[in-house]
Scaffold this motif. Structure first.
Motif: not given
Length: 229
Positions: A26-27, A38-45, A115-117, A122-125
């Motif tokens: 997801r991230a 398939r959820q995107d990474n916006q909430r994780l961001e 986009l990378l930032g 999102a990966v941190i979350a």
């Protein structure tokens, strides 16, 4: 859930093996390829930005126990800004594993700073949700480590220094104007001019407006220092 070989390799690069690999998937999923299943990474961001902020605040307070809020704030901003997150993302090859829609891929999405930032946050979350704050802290301190050590020299960016130079002389803050934009949409080049109230000006080009503004401010600062030297 099994993940692809490239995501397994990415786990190795970030130093965290997921017990819930769906969080990692997801991230790295951009909104351009998301679907009802398939959820995107916006909430994780959104969450990752807050986790990064907490860890950086802890690290800065621990590093310099005598620093004032006024000293800590620019250091903090330098470490959590989108450009820094994108730099870390490039170092760990995050762009290589992003899941993007066709149009985003064709427009160079794997290299886009914003986009990378966002994906880095999102990966941190994802790591935070999978392994808790200690796991997220290890990730951040490992990959931001050198930046934290040298943040004193990076925190005072050229735009801030130029504004302080102007205000110390009773001038209004500098103004920044976009002079031109060239290149394709996936790799634009911005020309930005900075102008002081007294008329001094300088121009610079870069791949983002912020970088061009910083470069123009530095050029003007260097010129002013030479003139007053």
């Amino acid at each position: 859930m099994k993940i692809s070989a490239d995501l397994k390799a990415f786990e190795g690069r970030i130093g965290h093996q997921f017990t819930r690999p769906e969080l990692l998937l997801r991230a790295v999923t951009h909104s351009s390829v998301s679907s009802p299943s398939r959820q995107d990474n916006q909430r994780l961001e959104f969450m990752g930005d807050r986790v990064l902020g907490l860890v950086m605040a802890e690290a800065l307070l621990s590093k310099d126990k005598g620093a004032s809020e006024g000293q800590l704030a620019p250091r903090f901003n330098a470490l959590v800004r989108k450009e820094t997150c994108a730099d870390v993302a490039r170092q760990i090859g995050l762009g290589e594993v992003l899941k993007l829609g066709r149009s985003e891929m064709l427009s160079g999405g794997r290299r886009k700073e914003a986009l990378l930032g966002d994906a880095m946050e999102a990966v941190i979350a994802a790591v935070y949700l999978d392994g808790g704050l200690d796991a997220a802290r290890r990730l951040i301190l490992t990959h931001w480590g050198k930046r934290i050590d040298k943040v004193d020299t990076d925190a005072r960016d050229a735009k801030t220094s130029l504004q302080e130079w102007a205000q110390a002389r009773g001038q209004q803050p500098p103004t920044y104007t976009e002079q031109a934009r060239s290149g394709p949409d996936h790799a634009p080049v911005f020309t930005i001019a900075v102008t002081l109230q007294t008329g001094e000006t300088a121009q610079a080009q870069a791949g983002s407006k912020r970088q061009a503004e910083q470069a123009a401010a530095k050029t003007l600062l260097d010129r002013l220092s030479a003139d007053n030297g």
